[in-house]
Motif scaffolding. Sequence first.
Motif, PDB file in Angstrom:
ATOM      1  N   LEU A 164       0.837  -1.213   0.000  1.00  0.00           N
ATOM      2  CA  LEU A 164       0.000   0.000   0.000  1.00  0.00           C
ATOM      3  C   LEU A 164       0.870   1.260   0.000  1.00  0.00           C
ATOM      4  O   LEU A 164       1.556   1.557   0.979  1.00  0.00           O
ATOM      5  CB  LEU A 164      -0.944  -0.005   1.206  1.00  0.00           C
ATOM      6  N   GLN A 165       0.821   1.984  -1.138  1.00  0.00           N
ATOM      7  CA  GLN A 165       1.480   3.293  -1.205  1.00  0.00           C
ATOM      8  C   GLN A 165       0.606   4.313  -0.491  1.00  0.00           C
ATOM      9  O   GLN A 165       1.095   5.216   0.177  1.00  0.00           O
ATOM     10  CB  GLN A 165       1.703   3.718  -2.665  1.00  0.00           C
ATOM     11  N   THR A 166      -0.714   4.128  -0.630  1.00  0.00           N
ATOM     12  CA  THR A 166      -1.725   4.892   0.104  1.00  0.00           C
ATOM     13  C   THR A 166      -2.766   3.852   0.503  1.00  0.00           C
ATOM     14  O   THR A 166      -2.760   2.734  -0.021  1.00  0.00           O
ATOM     15  CB  THR A 166      -2.416   5.953  -0.780  1.00  0.00           C
ATOM     16  N   PRO A 167      -3.690   4.221   1.398  1.00  0.00           N
ATOM     17  CA  PRO A 167      -4.714   3.238   1.778  1.00  0.00           C
ATOM     18  C   PRO A 167      -5.560   2.773   0.589  1.00  0.00           C
ATOM     19  O   PRO A 167      -6.218   1.745   0.661  1.00  0.00           O
ATOM     20  CB  PRO A 167      -5.571   4.012   2.788  1.00  0.00           C
ATOM     21  N   MET A 168      -5.534   3.519  -0.514  1.00  0.00           N
ATOM     22  CA  MET A 168      -6.363   3.202  -1.672  1.00  0.00           C
ATOM     23  C   MET A 168      -5.662   2.340  -2.724  1.00  0.00           C
ATOM     24  O   MET A 168      -6.272   1.943  -3.709  1.00  0.00           O
ATOM     25  CB  MET A 168      -6.823   4.489  -2.366  1.00  0.00           C
ATOM     26  N   THR A 169      -4.383   2.071  -2.567  1.00  0.00           N
ATOM     27  CA  THR A 169      -3.662   1.294  -3.588  1.00  0.00           C
ATOM     28  C   THR A 169      -4.325  -0.062  -3.808  1.00  0.00           C
ATOM     29  O   THR A 169      -4.609  -0.778  -2.850  1.00  0.00           O
ATOM     30  CB  THR A 169      -2.198   1.056  -3.142  1.00  0.00           C
ATOM     31  N   ARG A 170      -4.606  -0.409  -5.065  1.00  0.00           N
ATOM     32  CA  ARG A 170      -5.198  -1.718  -5.357  1.00  0.00           C
ATOM     33  C   ARG A 170      -4.522  -2.377  -6.554  1.00  0.00           C
ATOM     34  O   ARG A 170      -5.084  -3.252  -7.192  1.00  0.00           O
ATOM     35  CB  ARG A 170      -6.713  -1.598  -5.618  1.00  0.00           C
ATOM     36  N   THR A 171      -3.314  -1.953  -6.880  1.00  0.00           N
ATOM     37  CA  THR A 171      -2.617  -2.546  -8.024  1.00  0.00           C
ATOM     38  C   THR A 171      -1.279  -3.130  -7.580  1.00  0.00           C
ATOM     39  O   THR A 171      -0.787  -2.826  -6.496  1.00  0.00           O
ATOM     40  CB  THR A 171      -2.348  -1.496  -9.117  1.00  0.00           C
ATOM     41  N   GLY A 172      -0.722  -3.970  -8.458  1.00  0.00           N
ATOM     42  CA  GLY A 172       0.612  -4.525  -8.215  1.00  0.00           C
ATOM     43  C   GLY A 172       0.629  -5.648  -7.203  1.00  0.00           C
ATOM     44  O   GLY A 172       1.534  -5.738  -6.375  1.00  0.00           O
ATOM     45  N   GLU A 173      -0.360  -6.546  -7.250  1.00  0.00           N
ATOM     46  CA  GLU A 173      -0.369  -7.665  -6.308  1.00  0.00           C
ATOM     47  C   GLU A 173       0.781  -8.629  -6.603  1.00  0.00           C
ATOM     48  O   GLU A 173       1.096  -8.889  -7.757  1.00  0.00           O
ATOM     49  CB  GLU A 173      -1.711  -8.406  -6.389  1.00  0.00           C
ATOM     50  N   THR A 174       1.374  -9.171  -5.528  1.00  0.00           N
ATOM     51  CA  THR A 174       2.464 -10.141  -5.672  1.00  0.00           C
ATOM     52  C   THR A 174       2.150 -11.395  -4.876  1.00  0.00           C
ATOM     53  O   THR A 174       1.338 -11.358  -3.958  1.00  0.00           O
ATOM     54  CB  THR A 174       3.787  -9.553  -5.131  1.00  0.00           C
TER      55      THR A 174
END
Length: 338
Positions: A164-174
């Motif tokens: 989480l870069q911000t609480p809203m980050t939803r991309t880049g799952e690993t």
Amino acid sequence: MRWGSMATLILTASSTHALLRFSCSQLAVERLDPLVNPGMAPSPHLHQIVGGNAFNITMDPLEPPPTQASCTTCTFADDFSNYWTAVLYFRARNGSYHRVPQKPNVGFEQANGGMTIYYTPYIGRNSPSQVTAFKPGFRMLIGRQDYRTREEASRFRQLTYTCLQTPMTRTGETLDFPKKPCPAGIMSNVRFPTCWDGKNLDSPDHMSHVAYPESGTFESGGPCPSTHPVKIPQLFYEVIWDTTKFNSREMWPEDGKSQPFVWSQGDSTGFGNHGDYVFGWKDDALQKAMDSNCDSCPQLKSQTISQGNQCTKGVAVHEEIDGWLDAMPGMSPGVEGI
Ligand SMILES: *[C@@H]1O[C@H](CO)[C@@H](O)[C@H](O)[C@H]1NC(C)=O
Ligand SMILES: *[C@@H]1O[C@H](CO)[C@@H](O)[C@H](O)[C@H]1NC(C)=O
């Protein structure tokens, strides 16, 4: 498959398709696992648990949670299910461990930790196909606590982490733990398979009675295999680990390469991500919600987040899980897998 685009799909879907999304506050953080280790107190590793307060050392499938629980930490008040995962610890340079606190998701700020739970009947522009809600006594596990490699973890394509870069980050799952400090924490994502054999409420490995779609994915509307022909809702957990007080570079491993977080079963790779579920919705509340394609589902009985925060259960395992520890609960000092 790009995990990021899948997450975006899910977010987009919430505005156009039914998607039950709700908060469940923390019920317990305890060494219990009535699915994998019934009758054991303590169980081998620590879990964090949300849902109905019938969660216990043993949970008899013939006495489903709605008949045993008096409250739930979830905002849908007829949901006495239990949802649980391992617990994240931070390992300091001196080898001591500290539990990583959980924090509530965006929109659920009053919650006392816990998780965000989703039940999704379908995603896609095609006409919806009917999903069958779980039956009383149903339970399942996804993920293997002993997996430590990408090859192994690839079997579970939808157990991931979001840095989480911000609480809203939803991309880049690993599939493995993020390699760099995540400014707003680490979100672990646990998506369960969406096809059921239609017969068994459980199986010896707690997984074989469910399966992933035969081709494509749940998100792309892939068909269920003939061995598991019954479409079930996609159950999905988001758990946010507040790593912020462990993010300074001086606290990270001196080798400059490895990362310091470890699952409570002793997994520092992240490939051992796993989640457990014991179904416990009252009567046919979940089936009705799935059939009506509702988002906020006003016909379901609900309670406020602060009411959910007040639901508690008796403690079955008394031990120290917080502060700086020489070893994680149930583990030996210095042992934490590869
Ligand atoms: C848990 O199980 C024990 C017996 O194993 C029982 O005494 C206790 O009341 C149960 N707790 C809850 C919260 O149901
Ligand atoms: C280990 O390191 C942590 C973090 O720097 C520190 O707070 C803790 O006191 C240390 N423990 C020991 C036993 O030195």
